[in-house]
Write an enzyme that holds these catalytic residues in place. Structure first.
Site, PDB file in Angstrom:
ATOM      1  N   GLY A 128       0.764  -1.248   0.000  1.00 15.16           N
ATOM      2  CA  GLY A 128       0.000   0.000   0.000  1.00 15.16           C
ATOM      3  C   GLY A 128       0.791   1.292   0.000  1.00 15.16           C
ATOM      4  CD  GLU A 133       0.040   0.653   6.754  1.00 14.97           C
ATOM      5  OE1 GLU A 133       0.528   0.456   5.629  1.00 14.97           O
ATOM      6  OE2 GLU A 133      -0.539  -0.230   7.412  1.00 14.97           O
ATOM      7  CG  ASP A 134      -1.869   1.674   2.915  1.00 16.88           C
ATOM      8  OD1 ASP A 134      -1.776   1.375   4.121  1.00 16.88           O
ATOM      9  OD2 ASP A 134      -2.393   0.914   2.079  1.00 16.88           O
ATOM     10  CG  ASP A 187      -9.500   0.512   9.289  1.00 13.48           C
ATOM     11  OD1 ASP A 187     -10.198   1.093  10.144  1.00 13.48           O
ATOM     12  OD2 ASP A 187      -9.979  -0.233   8.431  1.00 13.48           O
ATOM     13  CB  SER A 188      -8.192  -1.841  13.487  1.00 11.15           C
ATOM     14  OG  SER A 188      -7.102  -2.666  13.122  1.00 11.15           O
ATOM     15  N   GLY A 189      -5.365  -0.175  13.334  1.00  8.30           N
ATOM     16  CA  GLY A 189      -4.031  -0.032  13.881  1.00  8.30           C
ATOM     17  C   GLY A 189      -3.409  -1.349  14.322  1.00  8.30           C
ATOM     18  CB  THR A 208      -1.198  -4.171  10.397  1.00  9.27           C
ATOM     19  OG1 THR A 208      -2.521  -4.578  10.023  1.00  9.27           O
ATOM     20  CG2 THR A 208      -0.167  -4.931   9.607  1.00  9.27           C
ATOM     21  CG  LEU A 209       0.842   0.750  11.456  1.00 15.01           C
ATOM     22  CD1 LEU A 209       0.355   2.182  11.533  1.00 15.01           C
ATOM     23  CD2 LEU A 209       2.322   0.706  11.081  1.00 15.01           C
ATOM     24  NE  ARG A 217      -1.971  -2.963  -4.433  1.00 11.71           N
ATOM     25  CZ  ARG A 217      -2.170  -3.094  -3.115  1.00 11.71           C
ATOM     26  NH1 ARG A 217      -2.105  -2.044  -2.335  1.00 11.71           N
ATOM     27  NH2 ARG A 217      -2.416  -4.270  -2.588  1.00 11.71           N
TER      28      ARG A 217
HETATM   29  P1  IMP Z   1      -5.419  -1.950  10.269  1.00 12.23           P
HETATM   30  O1  IMP Z   1      -4.434  -2.988  10.732  1.00 12.23           O
HETATM   31  O2  IMP Z   1      -6.840  -2.269  10.639  1.00 12.23           O
HETATM   32  O3  IMP Z   1      -5.031  -0.526  10.682  1.00 12.23           O
HETATM   33  O4  IMP Z   1      -5.453  -2.015   8.690  1.00 12.23           O
HETATM   34  C1  IMP Z   1      -4.546  -1.319   7.933  1.00 12.23           C
HETATM   35  C2  IMP Z   1      -4.501  -1.875   6.531  1.00 12.23           C
HETATM   36  O5  IMP Z   1      -5.806  -2.211   6.045  1.00 12.23           O
HETATM   37  C3  IMP Z   1      -3.955  -0.841   5.573  1.00 12.23           C
HETATM   38  O6  IMP Z   1      -2.572  -0.969   5.414  1.00 12.23           O
HETATM   39  C4  IMP Z   1      -4.709  -1.145   4.301  1.00 12.23           C
HETATM   40  O7  IMP Z   1      -3.999  -2.118   3.556  1.00 12.23           O
HETATM   41  C5  IMP Z   1      -6.004  -1.728   4.749  1.00 12.23           C
HETATM   42  N1  IMP Z   1      -7.068  -0.710   4.748  1.00 12.23           N
HETATM   43  C6  IMP Z   1      -7.690  -0.183   5.818  1.00 12.23           C
HETATM   44  N2  IMP Z   1      -8.600   0.730   5.453  1.00 12.23           N
HETATM   45  C7  IMP Z   1      -8.551   0.787   4.099  1.00 12.23           C
HETATM   46  C8  IMP Z   1      -9.255   1.578   3.111  1.00 12.23           C
HETATM   47  O8  IMP Z   1     -10.114   2.437   3.384  1.00 12.23           O
HETATM   48  N3  IMP Z   1      -8.912   1.345   1.816  1.00 12.23           N
HETATM   49  C9  IMP Z   1      -7.953   0.445   1.454  1.00 12.23           C
HETATM   50  N4  IMP Z   1      -7.270  -0.293   2.348  1.00 12.23           N
HETATM   51  C10 IMP Z   1      -7.566  -0.131   3.655  1.00 12.23           C
HETATM   52 MG    MG Z   2      -1.966  -2.539   3.479  1.00 14.44          MG
END
Ligand code: IMP
Ligand code: MG
Length: 169
Positions: free
Chosen positions: A39, A94-95, A98-100, A102-103, A160
């Site tokens: 991303g 990071e792109d 969202d929930s955070g 992964t980070l 993308r």
């Molecule tokens: P998290 O671990 O829930 O924060 O998810 C983060 C990852 O989910 C990002 O690196 C994206 O790959 C994917 N993601 C979350 N929200 C979106 C969105 O609105 N569009 C596209 N990818 C998303």
């Molecule tokens: Mg991603």
């Protein structure tokens, strides 16, 4: 496509400012910019060209495993840079946050390698990351609570390549 959330010009201006902020935030020491694939690939390539200090670039590929449909929070590194992180400033790019989940896992993993500093730079932040206990030090934009694509972000690997960020219907 519903609407363009951030157009090309708006992104370019913000990325330029982020580059300046990052340049001044790291007056000395080795800086390793670590892009989280896939991303971040467009954001990272634009961003590093706006940073006016020496740096190295590498990438991380993380994969979630466990639950197939919902991000389980179990993260493993599919590609791990050979470079040592010890004593270096690490900027994880990071792109979108969202929930955070992964980070959070990645930050814990990277912190064990004794970097001099460890910070997050995200193009977009939905500001709903209840699972992330590290601050996002550099944020491009606060993101609307919609599904976004383009400028690196995908939906099932589509979109993308779009030069702007748009929300999906
Ligand atoms: P998290 O671990 O829930 O924060 O998810 C983060 C990852 O989910 C990002 O690196 C994206 O790959 C994917 N993601 C979350 N929200 C979106 C969105 O609105 N569009 C596209 N990818 C998303
Ligand atoms: Mg991603």
């Amino acid at each position: 496509m519903k609407r363009i959330a951030f157009d090309e010009e708006t992104i370019a201006r913000r990325v330029q400012q982020l580059g300046r902020d990052i340049s001044t935030a790291y007056p000395d020491g080795d800086l390793l910019v670590l892009g989280l694939l896939k991303g971040s690939f467009i954001f990272l390539s634009d961003l590093v060209r706006q940073i006016e200090r020496p740096l190295h670039v590498d990438f991380l590929v993380a994969s979630s495993y466990g639950d197939a449909t919902v991000s389980s929070g179990n993260v493993k590194l599919v590609y791990d840079p050979n470079t040592s992180l010890e004593g270096k400033h690490i900027l994880l790019v990071e792109d979108i946050v969202d929930s955070g989940r992964t980070l959070q896992k990645l930050m814990d993993l990277l912190a064990e390698r004794k970097p001099r500093s460890l910070a997050i730079c995200a193009l977009l932040n939905k500001n709903i990351a209840t699972e992330l206990h590290h601050p996002v030090r550099f944020t491009g934009f606060d993101a609307p609570h919609e599904f976004l694509v383009g400028y690196g972000l995908d939906h099932a690997e589509d979109f993308r390549h779009l030069p702007y960020v748009a929300s999906l219907e």
